[in-house]
Design an enzyme around this catalytic site. Sequence first.
Site, short mmCIF file in Angstrom:
data_model
loop_
_atom_site.label_atom_id
_atom_site.label_comp_id
_atom_site.label_asym_id
_atom_site.label_seq_id
_atom_site.Cartn_x
_atom_site.Cartn_y
_atom_site.Cartn_z
N THR A 13 0.82 -1.21 0.00
CA THR A 13 0.00 0.00 0.00
C THR A 13 0.85 1.26 0.00
OG1 THR A 13 -1.80 -1.15 1.09
CG2 THR A 13 -1.74 1.22 1.38
N THR A 94 1.87 -4.14 4.32
CA THR A 94 1.79 -4.35 5.77
C THR A 94 1.27 -5.75 6.14
OG1 THR A 94 -0.42 -3.38 5.84
CG2 THR A 94 1.44 -1.90 6.27
N1 ASP Z 1 -2.46 -4.95 0.57
C1 ASP Z 1 -1.38 -4.43 1.25
C2 ASP Z 1 -0.20 -5.37 1.31
O1 ASP Z 1 0.53 -5.43 0.36
C3 ASP Z 1 -1.74 -3.91 2.58
C4 ASP Z 1 -0.77 -2.87 2.98
O2 ASP Z 1 0.29 -2.75 2.45
O3 ASP Z 1 -1.13 -2.10 3.90
O4 ASP Z 1 0.04 -6.04 2.29
#
Ligand code: ASP
Length: 332
Positions: A13, A94
């Site tokens: 993200t 994340t």
């Molecule tokens: N969808 C994302 C990931 O690549 C979530 C994030 O990065 O906050 O894990």
Amino acid sequence: MLPSVLLLSTGGTIAGRGDASTRLNSYAAGALSTEELLAAVPELHQLASFQVEAIANVDSADLQFGHWNQLVLRIRAAFAADPHLVGVVITHGTNTLEETAWLLDLLIDDPRPVVLVGAMRPATALSADGPLNLFQAVQVAVSLKARGLGVLVVMDGEIHSARVVSKVATQGVGAFASPGAGPLGWLDDAGVHLPSARTQREIPFAGLQLPELWPEVAILHGCVNPPAALIQALLMAGVEGLVFTGTGAGQLSALERRALEAWSGSLPLMLRSNRCGAGPVHGHADDHQLGLLPAGTLNPQKARVLLLLALIAGLDRSGLQRLLQATPMTVG
Ligand code: ASP
């Protein structure tokens, strides 16, 4: 001369792009390049000079063992080749950030900081959190105070240890915590603060070479009346490692214990973790008979990372037991 930092990107993200600034949940993760991430925070050039490289540009749920191999090889090579390099920053989704952080913590043997950072809002959002998180991750990477502390995670002005940090909320900033231990430190206008950091640590897999083909390690989630077919299917499929996300303090149901007792083939390397999100898992009287070991305070996904590396290193159950006893896996 500014300190030199290697900036590796993997997507997530923090590199996400939505079609409106008010879109917080629907966006494409891993859309911005490493150069674009850097360009969005001109203040970074007051802190360091950068070498930038993309390892991947994916949602972190789509990372593969091959990406982990690339990261480990690249970081080891960069530290070995460049004495002027002060640290490494990795931008990461994340959702699985804590797994990559813990993996690197177990494998990278160098006092220079390796810092993982992500964002809960895409780069295009109003009040995107990525730019400040990235700035603060670099502040930590160039800080002498952060040397020798193992792999660190920087989110929302907090500095966490890779061993304990976990994503604890599905949305909103403040989604990272270190259950049972708390963050190692924080950042503010006065810089980097690491009052509770300890520099003595073991790197159990420092010299380990990673294979192209990784072992199969599955996680089973504990619940009321779990489907016995699932554990049997995994044993029959020949998984090499199994993590039980036990209920409470890592409790297996009688049904699961019976399935292990009834299995006549060789048992995988197995850890009992817990689904509570905080607190330790201790040994049980029947662990030895069933081939289980308690995972201490490692959450299931981190217990799986440990099992993967233990299997790659060729450890058996008693080798893993010695490792768990010798290395403070259970403390923050
Ligand atoms: N969808 C994302 C990931 O690549 C979530 C994030 O990065 O906050 O894990």
